[in-house]
Design a protein around this motif. Structure first.
Motif, PDB file in Angstrom:
ATOM      1  N   ASP A   1     -17.018  85.204  54.775  1.00 60.20           N
ATOM      2  CA  ASP A   1     -15.588  84.900  54.916  1.00 60.20           C
ATOM      3  C   ASP A   1     -15.221  83.666  54.090  1.00 60.20           C
ATOM      4  OD1 ASP A   1     -15.214  86.961  56.701  1.00 60.20           O
ATOM      5  OD2 ASP A   1     -14.883  85.688  58.451  1.00 60.20           O
ATOM      6  N   ALA A   2     -13.957  83.621  53.629  1.00 61.96           N
ATOM      7  CA  ALA A   2     -13.430  82.383  53.053  1.00 61.96           C
ATOM      8  C   ALA A   2     -13.581  81.255  54.077  1.00 61.96           C
ATOM      9  CB  ALA A   2     -11.969  82.568  52.663  1.00 61.96           C
ATOM     10  N   GLN A   3     -13.840  80.057  53.579  1.00 63.79           N
ATOM     11  CA  GLN A   3     -14.198  78.939  54.444  1.00 63.79           C
ATOM     12  C   GLN A   3     -13.093  77.890  54.554  1.00 63.79           C
ATOM     13  OE1 GLN A   3     -17.460  78.720  56.252  1.00 63.79           O
ATOM     14  NE2 GLN A   3     -16.775  80.809  55.849  1.00 63.79           N
ATOM     15  N   PRO A   4     -13.056  77.162  55.683  1.00 60.67           N
ATOM     16  CA  PRO A   4     -11.997  76.169  55.899  1.00 60.67           C
ATOM     17  C   PRO A   4     -12.195  74.927  55.044  1.00 60.67           C
ATOM     18  CG  PRO A   4     -13.573  76.106  57.698  1.00 60.67           C
ATOM     19  CD  PRO A   4     -13.951  77.272  56.832  1.00 60.67           C
ATOM     20  N   GLY A   5     -11.104  74.178  54.866  1.00 56.83           N
ATOM     21  CA  GLY A   5     -11.172  72.917  54.150  1.00 56.83           C
ATOM     22  C   GLY A   5     -11.182  73.095  52.649  1.00 56.83           C
ATOM     23  N   ASP A   6     -10.997  71.987  51.944  1.00 59.30           N
ATOM     24  CA  ASP A   6     -10.992  72.033  50.489  1.00 59.30           C
ATOM     25  C   ASP A   6     -12.357  72.395  49.921  1.00 59.30           C
ATOM     26  OD1 ASP A   6      -8.357  71.308  50.614  1.00 59.30           O
ATOM     27  OD2 ASP A   6      -8.654  69.248  49.930  1.00 59.30           O
ATOM     28  N   ASP A   7     -13.428  71.937  50.578  1.00 58.85           N
ATOM     29  CA  ASP A   7     -14.767  72.084  50.026  1.00 58.85           C
ATOM     30  C   ASP A   7     -15.695  72.938  50.882  1.00 58.85           C
ATOM     31  OD1 ASP A   7     -13.990  70.344  47.962  1.00 58.85           O
ATOM     32  OD2 ASP A   7     -14.526  68.590  49.166  1.00 58.85           O
ATOM     33  N   GLY A   8     -15.147  73.654  51.876  1.00 56.99           N
ATOM     34  CA  GLY A   8     -15.996  74.443  52.752  1.00 56.99           C
ATOM     35  C   GLY A   8     -16.791  75.510  52.026  1.00 56.99           C
TER      36      GLY A   8
ATOM     37  N   TYR B   1      -5.800 106.168  48.743  1.00 56.05           N
ATOM     38  CA  TYR B   1      -7.143 106.630  49.093  1.00 56.05           C
ATOM     39  C   TYR B   1      -7.603 106.008  50.407  1.00 56.05           C
ATOM     40  CZ  TYR B   1     -12.160 107.400  48.822  1.00 56.05           C
ATOM     41  OH  TYR B   1     -13.446 107.761  49.111  1.00 56.05           O
ATOM     42  N   LEU B   2      -7.487 104.686  50.541  1.00 56.17           N
ATOM     43  CA  LEU B   2      -7.993 104.005  51.724  1.00 56.17           C
ATOM     44  C   LEU B   2      -7.183 104.340  52.972  1.00 56.17           C
ATOM     45  CD1 LEU B   2      -8.822 100.517  50.169  1.00 56.17           C
ATOM     46  CD2 LEU B   2     -10.441 102.310  50.830  1.00 56.17           C
ATOM     47  N   ASP B   3      -5.905 104.623  52.806  1.00 58.97           N
ATOM     48  CA  ASP B   3      -5.067 104.975  53.961  1.00 58.97           C
ATOM     49  C   ASP B   3      -5.536 106.263  54.635  1.00 58.97           C
ATOM     50  OD1 ASP B   3      -3.440 102.772  53.822  1.00 58.97           O
ATOM     51  OD2 ASP B   3      -1.740 103.809  52.892  1.00 58.97           O
ATOM     52  N   ARG B   4      -6.295 107.081  53.926  1.00 58.86           N
ATOM     53  CA  ARG B   4      -6.763 108.335  54.519  1.00 58.86           C
ATOM     54  C   ARG B   4      -7.682 108.094  55.715  1.00 58.86           C
ATOM     55  NH1 ARG B   4      -8.377 111.539  48.925  1.00 58.86           N
ATOM     56  NH2 ARG B   4      -6.260 112.218  48.339  1.00 58.86           N
ATOM     57  N   THR B   5      -8.365 106.950  55.744  1.00 59.13           N
ATOM     58  CA  THR B   5      -9.305 106.685  56.830  1.00 59.13           C
ATOM     59  C   THR B   5      -8.793 105.623  57.796  1.00 59.13           C
ATOM     60  OG1 THR B   5     -10.501 105.148  55.373  1.00 59.13           O
ATOM     61  CG2 THR B   5     -11.333 107.401  55.527  1.00 59.13           C
ATOM     62  N   GLY B   6      -7.498 105.256  57.710  1.00 58.87           N
ATOM     63  CA  GLY B   6      -6.944 104.325  58.678  1.00 58.87           C
ATOM     64  C   GLY B   6      -6.405 103.064  58.040  1.00 58.87           C
ATOM     65  N   PRO B   7      -5.986 102.095  58.858  1.00 52.58           N
ATOM     66  CA  PRO B   7      -5.310 100.898  58.351  1.00 52.58           C
ATOM     67  C   PRO B   7      -6.242  99.819  57.827  1.00 52.58           C
ATOM     68  CG  PRO B   7      -5.387 100.846  60.743  1.00 52.58           C
ATOM     69  CD  PRO B   7      -5.968 102.172  60.329  1.00 52.58           C
ATOM     70  N   ALA B   8      -7.547  99.929  58.049  1.00 53.55           N
ATOM     71  CA  ALA B   8      -8.450  98.839  57.673  1.00 53.55           C
ATOM     72  C   ALA B   8      -8.439  98.570  56.168  1.00 53.55           C
ATOM     73  CB  ALA B   8      -9.870  99.149  58.140  1.00 53.55           C
ATOM     74  N   GLY B   9      -8.365  99.635  55.369  1.00 47.34           N
ATOM     75  CA  GLY B   9      -8.419  99.460  53.932  1.00 47.34           C
ATOM     76  C   GLY B   9      -7.242  98.680  53.392  1.00 47.34           C
ATOM     77  N   ARG B  10      -6.039  98.967  53.868  1.00 45.98           N
ATOM     78  CA  ARG B  10      -4.860  98.258  53.380  1.00 45.98           C
ATOM     79  C   ARG B  10      -4.930  96.781  53.775  1.00 45.98           C
ATOM     80  NH1 ARG B  10       1.261 100.442  53.501  1.00 45.98           N
ATOM     81  NH2 ARG B  10       0.096 102.308  52.878  1.00 45.98           N
ATOM     82  N   ARG B  11      -5.402  96.493  54.988  1.00 43.91           N
ATOM     83  CA  ARG B  11      -5.510  95.101  55.409  1.00 43.91           C
ATOM     84  C   ARG B  11      -6.595  94.379  54.603  1.00 43.91           C
ATOM     85  NH1 ARG B  11      -3.287  92.532  59.706  1.00 43.91           N
ATOM     86  NH2 ARG B  11      -2.664  94.480  60.700  1.00 43.91           N
ATOM     87  N   MET B  12      -7.686  95.087  54.322  1.00 51.31           N
ATOM     88  CA  MET B  12      -8.723  94.497  53.480  1.00 51.31           C
ATOM     89  C   MET B  12      -8.161  94.133  52.113  1.00 51.31           C
ATOM     90  SD  MET B  12     -10.675  95.521  50.658  1.00 51.31           S
ATOM     91  CE  MET B  12     -10.749  97.303  50.760  1.00 51.31           C
ATOM     92  N   MET B  13      -7.363  95.020  51.515  1.00 50.44           N
ATOM     93  CA  MET B  13      -6.794  94.768  50.196  1.00 50.44           C
ATOM     94  C   MET B  13      -5.854  93.572  50.188  1.00 50.44           C
ATOM     95  SD  MET B  13      -5.700  98.595  48.900  1.00 50.44           S
ATOM     96  CE  MET B  13      -4.699  97.926  47.576  1.00 50.44           C
ATOM     97  N   CYS B  14      -5.004  93.477  51.204  1.00 53.15           N
ATOM     98  CA  CYS B  14      -3.853  92.580  51.141  1.00 53.15           C
ATOM     99  C   CYS B  14      -3.961  91.336  52.010  1.00 53.15           C
ATOM    100  CB  CYS B  14      -2.582  93.346  51.534  1.00 53.15           C
ATOM    101  SG  CYS B  14      -2.213  94.755  50.470  1.00 53.15           S
ATOM    102  N   SER B  15      -4.898  91.305  52.967  1.00 56.26           N
ATOM    103  CA  SER B  15      -4.887  90.221  53.948  1.00 56.26           C
ATOM    104  C   SER B  15      -6.236  89.562  54.154  1.00 56.26           C
ATOM    105  CB  SER B  15      -4.393  90.761  55.305  1.00 56.26           C
ATOM    106  OG  SER B  15      -3.098  91.310  55.194  1.00 56.26           O
ATOM    107  N   SER B  16      -7.192  89.783  53.267  1.00 60.29           N
ATOM    108  CA  SER B  16      -8.521  89.207  53.466  1.00 60.29           C
ATOM    109  C   SER B  16      -8.904  88.326  52.282  1.00 60.29           C
ATOM    110  CB  SER B  16      -9.570  90.308  53.669  1.00 60.29           C
ATOM    111  OG  SER B  16      -9.784  91.037  52.482  1.00 60.29           O
ATOM    112  N   ALA B  17      -9.867  87.431  52.544  1.00 56.97           N
ATOM    113  CA  ALA B  17     -10.343  86.517  51.505  1.00 56.97           C
ATOM    114  C   ALA B  17     -11.792  86.160  51.791  1.00 56.97           C
ATOM    115  CB  ALA B  17      -9.476  85.255  51.460  1.00 56.97           C
TER     116      ALA B  17
END
Length: 427
Positions: A305-312, A144-160
């Motif tokens: 966004d996910a934050q740096p460090g153990d306690d960020g 479904y997300l691939d229909r509108t470009g690569p952003a969806g796949r990267r969001m699924m697999c490479s973001s935190a």
């Protein structure tokens, strides 16, 4: 619901009104703000080799071992292998921080024994998106997300991310009421994006965005990622949004799930094809919507966004909790961010000008910086009133001094380290 369940067991939903009633009951539970929670996503890699993929079998073995740990948080795995800890609702910020910190210590200890570590970054700087989980849900989502470009796949697999969860608030008006908290969560969103931006790199290069993760969300199908209009009562606006949002997939008992084009949930109810929808289908449809603020009985703020460090992660959790659960801080923050709304333009979040500016320029934008200073100052003043411990207060104060007061964010550190050290940017 598991993939093998009977997808039609609940019977059809005959009318739009039935759906609106269900959405009202499921998604917003009003009352005094008493609990707080946090959902933490992490990238997982080997020490000193963040740019190398971890073999799937190695990740799966580590995650199987993690599931045997006696954690108070729920442990799940995202499609690309990111690890997520979702806290139980806590009665206070202090309780939430203590419980999640203990869980993270146990998780890190086990991963360390397997030569793996957690890293807080909004997007993976080096590795291309690659899906670990092979399930029909994610097969359908990817298609479904691939229909509108690569952003969806990267969001699924490479973001935190760091997702802060707060009670919806009182039924009555006021700084702790549902209407105020719903609107504040959306108006404050760009300030949180800017202050905690931590994803300036993808595929080994700077992207031109301090929060590439937020740019990815703006790049996927708005029917999935956009916020509903803020000029209407929250429950009614969300019910209409749910009905008008496109259906990602129609589950089947056998074989691949169906992926319709241009079918809203409202259309599905009225047309009944490819089969009549059920109550379970409504619940599932709501789970496939990813706006910046998602009502799930409570309010889930998803823009950090996910934050740096153990306690960020503690700093955004503390700042957001203080700005929402202390009435004085909530009113100060609301007055501050309301003035920014004129810059947003007609498009909904996260696709409008203000949200995109926050993702690209972060606190180098003077108005966003001024708003962040006001909001962080209000949060610092409120933390003692909501019972935050000294360590939490010191962490927020240090972050304010290091980043907010100077118009910086963690992404600026990453960009500087990349220019100096390339792939060795992580300390």
């Amino acid at each position: 619901m598991t993939e093998g369940d009977d997808c039609t067991r609940s019977g059809p939903l005959p009318t739009d009104a039935d759906v609106e009633a269900l959405v009202h009951g499921i998604c917003f539970k009003t009352g005094p703000p008493r609990t707080v929670g946090v959902e933490l996503e992490w990238l997982v890699h080997t020490p000193r080799a963040t740019h190398d993929p971890v073999p799937p079998a190695r990740l799966e073995a580590a995650y199987a071992a993690l599931r045997d740990l006696p954690l108070s948080s729920a442990l799940t795995v995202e499609p690309g292998g990111q690890l997520e800890l979702s806290s139980a609702p806590a009665a206070s910020l202090l309780e939430c921080v203590s419980a999640v910190s203990a869980d993270l210590a146990a998780v890190r200890g086990l991963l360390r024994s397997r030569n793996l570590v957690l890293t807080g970054l909004g997007t993976d700087p080096w590795r291309p998106p690659s899906r670990l989980l092979r399930e029909r849900r994610y097969d359908a989502m990817e298609t479904y997300l691939d229909r509108t470009g690569p952003a969806g796949r990267r969001m699924m697999c490479s973001s935190a991310s760091v997702q802060v969860c707060l009670d919806a608030g009182y039924e009555e008006p006021g700084p702790l009421g549902l209407g105020h908290r719903w609107r504040l969560s959306h108006l404050l969103g760009p300030v949180l994006v800017a202050a905690f931006a931590n994803s300036p790199l993808c595929d080994g290069h700077p992207t031109g965005w301090r929060s590439t993760r937020q740019a990815l969300w703006a790049g996927i199908d708005p029917g999935r990622s956009a916020a509903p209009p803020l000029d209407a009562e929250p429950r009614s606006a969300w019910a209409r949004h749910v009905l008008d949002a496109p259906v990602m997939c129609v589950r089947t008992d056998d074989g691949p799930w169906l992926i319709p084009e241009g079918l809203s949930f409202r259309d599905w109810i009225r047309g009944g094809a490819p089969r009549p929808p059920t109550r379970d289908d409504l619940d599932y449809h709501v789970s496939t919507l990813f706006p910046p603020v998602r009502p799930r009985g409570h309010l889930e703020l998803r823009m950090i966004d996910a934050q740096p460090g153990d306690d960020g992660w503690i700093v955004p959790l503390a700042v957001v909790t203080a700005l929402f659960d202390d009435a004085q801080a909530a009113e100060t923050a609301y007055r501050c961010v309301k003035s920014l709304a004129e810059r947003a333009g007609p498009l909904p979040a996260p696709c409008n000008e203000l949200w995109l500016t926050a993702a690209q320029l972060a606190l180098t934008d003077p108005e966003l910086r001024d708003a962040a200073v006001t909001c962080f100052t209000a949060a610092l003043e409120a933390l003692p009133r909501i019972g935050a411990g000294q360590e939490v207060r010191d962490a927020v104060a240090a972050y304010t001094e290091r980043y907010v007061a100077r118009g910086r964010c963690p992404a600026d550190d990453l960009i500087e380290r990349f220019r100096a050290h390339g792939k060795d940017l992580l300390p």
